[in-house]
Design a protein around this motif. Sequence first.
Motif, PDB file in Angstrom:
ATOM      1  N   MET A  14      56.610  23.166  60.943  1.00 36.50           N
ATOM      2  CA  MET A  14      55.352  22.967  60.237  1.00 36.50           C
ATOM      3  C   MET A  14      55.058  21.474  60.290  1.00 36.50           C
ATOM      4  SD  MET A  14      55.707  25.493  56.961  1.00 36.50           S
ATOM      5  CE  MET A  14      53.981  25.512  56.540  1.00 36.50           C
ATOM      6  N   PRO A  15      53.881  21.109  60.770  1.00 35.32           N
ATOM      7  CA  PRO A  15      53.573  19.681  60.836  1.00 35.32           C
ATOM      8  C   PRO A  15      53.432  19.100  59.436  1.00 35.32           C
ATOM      9  CG  PRO A  15      51.605  20.960  61.236  1.00 35.32           C
ATOM     10  CD  PRO A  15      52.747  21.941  61.164  1.00 35.32           C
ATOM     11  N   ALA A  69      52.292  12.566  59.836  1.00 32.64           N
ATOM     12  CA  ALA A  69      53.259  11.757  59.103  1.00 32.64           C
ATOM     13  C   ALA A  69      54.348  11.341  60.091  1.00 32.64           C
ATOM     14  CB  ALA A  69      53.859  12.556  57.961  1.00 32.64           C
ATOM     15  N   THR A  70      54.902  10.154  59.876  1.00 33.55           N
ATOM     16  CA  THR A  70      55.900   9.649  60.809  1.00 33.55           C
ATOM     17  C   THR A  70      57.219   9.315  60.107  1.00 33.55           C
ATOM     18  OG1 THR A  70      55.051   7.401  60.569  1.00 33.55           O
ATOM     19  CG2 THR A  70      54.154   8.728  62.387  1.00 33.55           C
ATOM     20  N   ARG A  71      58.252   9.259  60.914  1.00 33.33           N
ATOM     21  CA  ARG A  71      59.618   9.059  60.415  1.00 33.33           C
ATOM     22  C   ARG A  71      59.774   7.808  59.541  1.00 33.33           C
ATOM     23  NH1 ARG A  71      64.927  10.206  63.872  1.00 33.33           N
ATOM     24  NH2 ARG A  71      66.387   9.925  62.177  1.00 33.33           N
ATOM     25  N   GLY A  72      59.176   6.715  59.964  1.00 31.39           N
ATOM     26  CA  GLY A  72      59.321   5.472  59.217  1.00 31.39           C
ATOM     27  C   GLY A  72      58.550   5.423  57.913  1.00 31.39           C
ATOM     28  N   LEU A  73      57.679   6.404  57.684  1.00 33.32           N
ATOM     29  CA  LEU A  73      56.834   6.400  56.484  1.00 33.32           C
ATOM     30  C   LEU A  73      57.038   7.657  55.634  1.00 33.32           C
ATOM     31  CD1 LEU A  73      53.668   4.926  58.173  1.00 33.32           C
ATOM     32  CD2 LEU A  73      55.097   3.801  56.457  1.00 33.32           C
ATOM     33  N   VAL A  74      58.234   8.227  55.681  1.00 33.04           N
ATOM     34  CA  VAL A  74      58.517   9.459  54.945  1.00 33.04           C
ATOM     35  C   VAL A  74      58.230   9.292  53.454  1.00 33.04           C
ATOM     36  CG1 VAL A  74      60.319  11.097  54.266  1.00 33.04           C
ATOM     37  CG2 VAL A  74      60.180  10.326  56.619  1.00 33.04           C
ATOM     38  N   ALA A  75      58.672   8.225  52.835  1.00 30.37           N
ATOM     39  CA  ALA A  75      58.489   8.050  51.389  1.00 30.37           C
ATOM     40  C   ALA A  75      57.004   7.985  51.027  1.00 30.37           C
ATOM     41  CB  ALA A  75      59.215   6.796  50.901  1.00 30.37           C
ATOM     42  N   ALA A  76      56.234   7.206  51.761  1.00 27.99           N
ATOM     43  CA  ALA A  76      54.795   7.086  51.479  1.00 27.99           C
ATOM     44  C   ALA A  76      54.090   8.419  51.701  1.00 27.99           C
ATOM     45  CB  ALA A  76      54.182   5.998  52.356  1.00 27.99           C
ATOM     46  N   CYS A  77      54.451   9.113  52.767  1.00 33.10           N
ATOM     47  CA  CYS A  77      53.819  10.399  53.073  1.00 33.10           C
ATOM     48  C   CYS A  77      54.201  11.456  52.029  1.00 33.10           C
ATOM     49  CB  CYS A  77      54.195  10.844  54.481  1.00 33.10           C
ATOM     50  SG  CYS A  77      53.475   9.793  55.768  1.00 33.10           S
ATOM     51  N   LEU A 156      55.691   7.963  68.750  1.00 28.00           N
ATOM     52  CA  LEU A 156      54.966   8.400  67.546  1.00 28.00           C
ATOM     53  C   LEU A 156      55.931   8.718  66.413  1.00 28.00           C
ATOM     54  CD1 LEU A 156      52.247   9.229  66.222  1.00 28.00           C
ATOM     55  CD2 LEU A 156      52.618  11.517  67.193  1.00 28.00           C
ATOM     56  N   GLN A 157      57.022   9.366  66.719  1.00 29.51           N
ATOM     57  CA  GLN A 157      58.047   9.795  65.761  1.00 29.51           C
ATOM     58  C   GLN A 157      57.495  10.640  64.617  1.00 29.51           C
ATOM     59  OE1 GLN A 157      60.239   6.265  64.552  1.00 29.51           O
ATOM     60  NE2 GLN A 157      61.441   6.345  66.423  1.00 29.51           N
ATOM     61  N   PRO A 158      56.778  11.735  64.946  1.00 33.36           N
ATOM     62  CA  PRO A 158      56.262  12.604  63.887  1.00 33.36           C
ATOM     63  C   PRO A 158      57.391  13.347  63.191  1.00 33.36           C
ATOM     64  CG  PRO A 158      55.975  13.666  65.996  1.00 33.36           C
ATOM     65  CD  PRO A 158      56.505  12.276  66.271  1.00 33.36           C
ATOM     66  N   ILE A 159      57.132  13.716  61.958  1.00 33.11           N
ATOM     67  CA  ILE A 159      58.093  14.526  61.217  1.00 33.11           C
ATOM     68  C   ILE A 159      57.494  15.913  61.010  1.00 33.11           C
ATOM     69  CG2 ILE A 159      59.296  12.617  60.105  1.00 33.11           C
ATOM     70  CD1 ILE A 159      57.636  13.205  57.560  1.00 33.11           C
ATOM     71  N   VAL A 160      58.363  16.871  60.765  1.00 30.44           N
ATOM     72  CA  VAL A 160      57.948  18.228  60.458  1.00 30.44           C
ATOM     73  C   VAL A 160      58.589  18.632  59.136  1.00 30.44           C
ATOM     74  CG1 VAL A 160      57.552  18.898  62.855  1.00 30.44           C
ATOM     75  CG2 VAL A 160      59.815  19.219  61.861  1.00 30.44           C
ATOM     76  N   TYR A 161      58.048  19.696  58.558  1.00 29.21           N
ATOM     77  CA  TYR A 161      58.502  20.179  57.258  1.00 29.21           C
ATOM     78  C   TYR A 161      59.297  21.462  57.427  1.00 29.21           C
ATOM     79  CZ  TYR A 161      58.167  22.025  52.482  1.00 29.21           C
ATOM     80  OH  TYR A 161      58.450  22.530  51.232  1.00 29.21           O
ATOM     81  N   ASP A 162      60.450  21.530  56.783  1.00 31.65           N
ATOM     82  CA  ASP A 162      61.271  22.735  56.737  1.00 31.65           C
ATOM     83  C   ASP A 162      60.982  23.403  55.387  1.00 31.65           C
ATOM     84  OD1 ASP A 162      63.243  24.633  56.248  1.00 31.65           O
ATOM     85  OD2 ASP A 162      64.895  23.356  56.898  1.00 31.65           O
ATOM     86  N   PRO A 163      60.121  24.432  55.359  1.00 36.43           N
ATOM     87  CA  PRO A 163      59.732  25.032  54.087  1.00 36.43           C
ATOM     88  C   PRO A 163      60.851  25.814  53.407  1.00 36.43           C
ATOM     89  CG  PRO A 163      58.840  26.306  55.899  1.00 36.43           C
ATOM     90  CD  PRO A 163      59.477  25.081  56.499  1.00 36.43           C
ATOM     91  N   CYS A 164      61.828  26.246  54.156  1.00 36.85           N
ATOM     92  CA  CYS A 164      62.944  27.003  53.588  1.00 36.85           C
ATOM     93  C   CYS A 164      63.859  26.101  52.762  1.00 36.85           C
ATOM     94  CB  CYS A 164      63.714  27.677  54.719  1.00 36.85           C
ATOM     95  SG  CYS A 164      65.062  28.708  54.164  1.00 36.85           S
ATOM     96  N   ARG A 165      64.155  24.933  53.303  1.00 30.72           N
ATOM     97  CA  ARG A 165      65.067  24.000  52.626  1.00 30.72           C
ATOM     98  C   ARG A 165      64.339  22.865  51.908  1.00 30.72           C
ATOM     99  NH1 ARG A 165      69.130  26.558  53.921  1.00 30.72           N
ATOM    100  NH2 ARG A 165      70.213  26.795  55.864  1.00 30.72           N
TER     101      ARG A 165
END
Length: 188
Positions: A14-15, A69-77, A156-165
């Motif tokens: 999930m993006p 959302a990107t890896r380096g900005l996880v907290a802000a995102c 780009l280093q996008p992150i994805v969401y794991d909705p299960c965990r």
Amino acid sequence: MRKDLGVKPWLYPMPVLIVAAYDEAGVPNAMNAAWGGIYTDDMVAVCLSEEHKTTKNILAVKAFTVSMATRGLVAACDYVGMVSGNDVPDKVAKAGFSVRRSAFVNAPVIEELPMALECELLSYDAETCAMVGRIVNVSVDERVLGEDGRIDVDLLQPIVYDPCRRDYRAVGEKAGKAYGEGRRLMQD
């Protein structure tokens, strides 16, 4: 053996989308949304409930941006998904984001997020929370472009969401070439 888990909103990956819009006074707001993606060649769809400040803004100004959302900005995102713009009107600034107005639509482009879909609102269904926007432009920071001039996912280093965990995950290594790996199965 398979196990039935019932109805769950689980689809991998999930993006992690950061949706941003101005209010009628020009104040930017942004939120984190995992339920969304490309709808057609020039449209994006996101699931946004109408109580969100960002949704109210989009309905008022008829425009929005969608950034990865990107890896380096996880907290802000993560922060812009945890805090409501209804309660914290300057949450974009508190997240450490700076914005500039899109040259194509009346919506903020978050400078720290290197890729943004700049969209005009096409439709919103309050019952299903389905919002559809026409992509008017894709803007990208040149630092995430490869030598071929296209977006490089490793840069780009996008992150994805794991909705299960309920985790954010970094996008991993290349697993194969699309429209290529299956060719060996076509040879007969």
